[in-house]
Write an enzyme that holds these catalytic residues in place. Structure first.
Site, PDB file in Angstrom:
ATOM      1  N   ASP A  74      -0.352  -6.446   4.224  1.00  0.00           N
ATOM      2  CA  ASP A  74       0.955  -5.784   4.245  1.00  0.00           C
ATOM      3  C   ASP A  74       1.196  -4.917   5.472  1.00  0.00           C
ATOM      4  O   ASP A  74       2.225  -4.257   5.561  1.00  0.00           O
ATOM      5  CB  ASP A  74       1.118  -4.920   2.986  1.00  0.00           C
ATOM      6  CG  ASP A  74       0.084  -3.790   2.908  1.00  0.00           C
ATOM      7  OD1 ASP A  74      -0.861  -3.789   3.722  1.00  0.00           O
ATOM      8  OD2 ASP A  74       0.228  -2.912   2.042  1.00  0.00           O
ATOM      9  N   CYS A  81      -6.317  -6.000   5.802  1.00  0.00           N
ATOM     10  CA  CYS A  81      -5.890  -5.895   7.202  1.00  0.00           C
ATOM     11  C   CYS A  81      -6.128  -4.498   7.744  1.00  0.00           C
ATOM     12  O   CYS A  81      -6.364  -3.559   6.986  1.00  0.00           O
ATOM     13  CB  CYS A  81      -4.416  -6.255   7.324  1.00  0.00           C
ATOM     14  SG  CYS A  81      -3.348  -5.318   6.210  1.00  0.00           S
ATOM     15  N   LYS A 140     -11.841  -8.578   6.263  1.00  0.00           N
ATOM     16  CA  LYS A 140     -10.767  -8.367   7.247  1.00  0.00           C
ATOM     17  C   LYS A 140     -11.154  -9.091   8.520  1.00  0.00           C
ATOM     18  O   LYS A 140     -12.292  -8.955   8.993  1.00  0.00           O
ATOM     19  CB  LYS A 140     -10.571  -6.870   7.535  1.00  0.00           C
ATOM     20  CG  LYS A 140     -10.070  -6.092   6.334  1.00  0.00           C
ATOM     21  CD  LYS A 140      -9.880  -4.614   6.651  1.00  0.00           C
ATOM     22  CE  LYS A 140      -9.333  -3.891   5.423  1.00  0.00           C
ATOM     23  NZ  LYS A 140      -9.295  -2.423   5.625  1.00  0.00           N
ATOM     24  N   ASP A 164      -7.855   2.748  -3.504  1.00  0.00           N
ATOM     25  CA  ASP A 164      -8.765   2.717  -2.362  1.00  0.00           C
ATOM     26  C   ASP A 164      -9.035   4.148  -1.919  1.00  0.00           C
ATOM     27  O   ASP A 164      -8.124   4.853  -1.491  1.00  0.00           O
ATOM     28  CB  ASP A 164      -8.111   1.920  -1.219  1.00  0.00           C
ATOM     29  CG  ASP A 164      -9.055   1.710  -0.033  1.00  0.00           C
ATOM     30  OD1 ASP A 164     -10.173   2.268  -0.042  1.00  0.00           O
ATOM     31  OD2 ASP A 164      -8.666   0.980   0.895  1.00  0.00           O
ATOM     32  N   THR A 170       0.815  -1.217   0.000  1.00  0.00           N
ATOM     33  CA  THR A 170       0.000   0.000   0.000  1.00  0.00           C
ATOM     34  C   THR A 170       0.848   1.266   0.000  1.00  0.00           C
ATOM     35  O   THR A 170       1.846   1.350   0.722  1.00  0.00           O
ATOM     36  CB  THR A 170      -0.926  -0.010   1.232  1.00  0.00           C
ATOM     37  OG1 THR A 170      -1.666  -1.229   1.234  1.00  0.00           O
ATOM     38  CG2 THR A 170      -1.886   1.164   1.210  1.00  0.00           C
ATOM     39  N   LYS A 218      -3.576   4.706  -2.261  1.00  0.00           N
ATOM     40  CA  LYS A 218      -4.625   5.358  -1.475  1.00  0.00           C
ATOM     41  C   LYS A 218      -5.014   6.681  -2.127  1.00  0.00           C
ATOM     42  O   LYS A 218      -4.145   7.505  -2.468  1.00  0.00           O
ATOM     43  CB  LYS A 218      -4.131   5.598  -0.042  1.00  0.00           C
ATOM     44  CG  LYS A 218      -4.013   4.316   0.782  1.00  0.00           C
ATOM     45  CD  LYS A 218      -5.379   3.701   1.068  1.00  0.00           C
ATOM     46  CE  LYS A 218      -5.261   2.581   2.112  1.00  0.00           C
ATOM     47  NZ  LYS A 218      -6.580   2.020   2.440  1.00  0.00           N
ATOM     48  N   ASP A 221     -15.173  -2.248   1.359  1.00  0.00           N
ATOM     49  CA  ASP A 221     -14.373  -2.567   2.548  1.00  0.00           C
ATOM     50  C   ASP A 221     -15.173  -2.135   3.781  1.00  0.00           C
ATOM     51  O   ASP A 221     -15.859  -2.956   4.401  1.00  0.00           O
ATOM     52  CB  ASP A 221     -13.012  -1.868   2.464  1.00  0.00           C
ATOM     53  CG  ASP A 221     -12.149  -2.099   3.702  1.00  0.00           C
ATOM     54  OD1 ASP A 221     -12.600  -2.803   4.618  1.00  0.00           O
ATOM     55  OD2 ASP A 221     -11.025  -1.558   3.769  1.00  0.00           O
ATOM     56  N   ASP A 260      -4.427  -8.233   0.309  1.00  0.00           N
ATOM     57  CA  ASP A 260      -3.889  -6.930   0.738  1.00  0.00           C
ATOM     58  C   ASP A 260      -3.404  -7.101   2.175  1.00  0.00           C
ATOM     59  O   ASP A 260      -3.995  -6.596   3.111  1.00  0.00           O
ATOM     60  CB  ASP A 260      -5.004  -5.870   0.618  1.00  0.00           C
ATOM     61  CG  ASP A 260      -4.622  -4.533   1.210  1.00  0.00           C
ATOM     62  OD1 ASP A 260      -3.423  -4.192   1.218  1.00  0.00           O
ATOM     63  OD2 ASP A 260      -5.534  -3.808   1.670  1.00  0.00           O
ATOM     64  N   LYS A 312      -1.315  -0.917  -4.160  1.00  0.00           N
ATOM     65  CA  LYS A 312      -2.592  -0.350  -3.731  1.00  0.00           C
ATOM     66  C   LYS A 312      -2.354   1.122  -3.438  1.00  0.00           C
ATOM     67  O   LYS A 312      -1.619   1.474  -2.504  1.00  0.00           O
ATOM     68  CB  LYS A 312      -3.110  -1.063  -2.487  1.00  0.00           C
ATOM     69  CG  LYS A 312      -4.479  -0.572  -2.036  1.00  0.00           C
ATOM     70  CD  LYS A 312      -4.965  -1.385  -0.849  1.00  0.00           C
ATOM     71  CE  LYS A 312      -6.467  -1.293  -0.735  1.00  0.00           C
ATOM     72  NZ  LYS A 312      -6.974  -2.100   0.391  1.00  0.00           N
ATOM     73  N   GLU A 357     -11.673   0.521  -4.492  1.00  0.00           N
ATOM     74  CA  GLU A 357     -12.211   0.112  -3.199  1.00  0.00           C
ATOM     75  C   GLU A 357     -12.871   1.285  -2.485  1.00  0.00           C
ATOM     76  O   GLU A 357     -12.342   2.400  -2.458  1.00  0.00           O
ATOM     77  CB  GLU A 357     -11.040  -0.435  -2.366  1.00  0.00           C
ATOM     78  CG  GLU A 357     -11.465  -1.184  -1.112  1.00  0.00           C
ATOM     79  CD  GLU A 357     -10.278  -1.903  -0.482  1.00  0.00           C
ATOM     80  OE1 GLU A 357      -9.552  -2.620  -1.207  1.00  0.00           O
ATOM     81  OE2 GLU A 357     -10.072  -1.738   0.725  1.00  0.00           O
TER      82      GLU A 357
HETATM   83 MN    MN Z   1      -9.742  -0.324   2.327  1.00  0.00          MN
END
Ligand code: MN
Length: 366
Positions: free
Chosen positions: A317, A290, A262, A187, A132, A159, A238, A315, A157, A213
């Site tokens: 990490d 996570c 998660k 995301d 991420t 953000k 999510d 995902d 990923k 996401e």
């Molecule tokens: Mn997320």
């Protein structure tokens, strides 16, 4: 029979501040537990509480551990089905329940002599994770992207969810920097309105984005469905989906292509498996993600990711963003972006760095 629980607070600094649309963090404050049986088996678990997503904190984790431990410590035999029923039917911190559920799976695996991922289905021997990149200037995110690709990651990923125009520049900068052949998923952490989401996704879809996401607010399922209807890119939920019941609602609303499971949201592994099965039956894929887990919680999540066919996205990490880890030996390995758990029974966690753990609770059998 369960004969003791010990809980420890651990405060793990991040390598650098991690910024997402919901806020910035610099440290993960987690609770690690050890649950012992009368036969001398110890199961480990971890709670990584989330104030913003789950409304919990260290205090509510500890009080929930206390309350549920009092109920299960009298059981003559351990039943995962009974445990799930109890956890899911009790109010309190979801991440505390996740920690307990993990520890119970660890105990059952050790008792049977099999690793948890084999017990749950054993679908694959490893799984490729993304790494991420928090919110930063587009150029800075592009630099991180190159750094991660150079160290072997092939899925990024990114953000987003701050300012729509800058978000579009972020994706363009990262794609230009890494070229083709690297997967980019984004995301927004609820950062966009429905209209903004539709506009941004349309603009970034030209940069080969794998999935988007949580584009809109967690409680706006009809908005999420509206975005999905207009999106050329698969949409993942999510924050909108925590429990199996949430998964059914999101699926009924046609709001999702992918559900990010998660353990901290699903109250552990047993809830995660239920979400995966519901999703699979509905033709919706799963990611396993996570919160701020260290090696204990991440290893449990990798077991789940390796176990189930429907989990196609990973995902996991958060432990890699930490400056150090509490697991001395037995943590899920990472090599060129691929994670793998050991073939040891249970979760396979061997030794913890005791110096990083502050005892906060120790209860004998009631
Ligand atoms: Mn997320």
């Amino acid at each position: 029979m369960i004969s003791r629980i010990r809980a420890y607070l651990t405060e793990i600094p991040l390598r650098e501040p991690f910024r997402i649309a919901l806020g910035t963090s610099t440290v993960s404050r987690n609770v690690v537990i050890e649950v012992e049986t009368r036969d001398g088996i110890t199961g480990m678990g971890e709670a990584s509480p989330s104030k913003r997503v789950l409304g919990e904190d260290i205090e509510s984790v500890v009080s929930t551990l206390n309350m549920i431990y009092h109920k299960i410590s009298g059981w003559e035999s351990l039943s995962l089905e009974k445990a799930y029923s109890l956890l899911h039917g009790t109010s309190g911190s979801p991440s505390a329940k996740a920690a307990l559920d993990m520890a119970l799976l660890d105990i059952v695996g050790k008792d049977l002599g099999v690793p948890v991922f084999r017990l749950l289905g054993g679908f694959r021997d490893s799984i490729e994770t993304d790494i991420t990149i928090g919110i930063m200037d587009p150029e800075e995110q592009a630099r991180r992207a190159v750094m991660h690709v150079e160290s072997g990651f092939r899925i990024l990923k990114v953000k987003l969810g701050e300012d729509p125009e800058t978000d579009i520049r972020r994706v363009r900068a990262v794609r230009d920097a890494v070229g083709e052949g690297i997967k980019i998923r984004v995301d927004a952490n609820q950062g966009w309105s429905v209209e903004e989401a539709i506009r941004v996704i349309d603009r970034i879809s030209g940069y080969d984005v794998e999935l988007v996401e949580q584009p809109v607010r967690w409680d706006d399922l009809s908005g999420l469905a509206e975005v999905r209807k207009n999106s050329p890119v698969p949409v993942a939920a999510d924050e909108s989906v925590k429990t199996p019941e949430d998964a059914i609602r999101a699926i009924e609303m046609d709001a999702v292509d992918i559900i990010n499971i998660k353990l901290m949201k699903s109250e552990g592994i047993c809830g995660a498996v239920r979400i995966a099965h519901i999703s699979e039956a509905a033709g919706v894929k799963n990611m396993v993600g996570c919160m701020g887990e260290s090696g204990v919680g991440i290893t449990a999540a990798v077991h789940v990711a390796q176990a189930l066919r429907n989990i196609e996205y990973c995902d996991l990490d958060s432990d890699l963003l930490h400056a150090e880890d509490i697991v001395e030996e037995g943590r899920a390995s990472i090599s060129n972006g691929t994670r793998r758990v050991s073939e040891k029974p249970g979760l396979g966690l061997k030794e913890l760095r005791r110096g990083m753990l502050k005892p906060i609770m120790s209860l004998p059998r009631q």
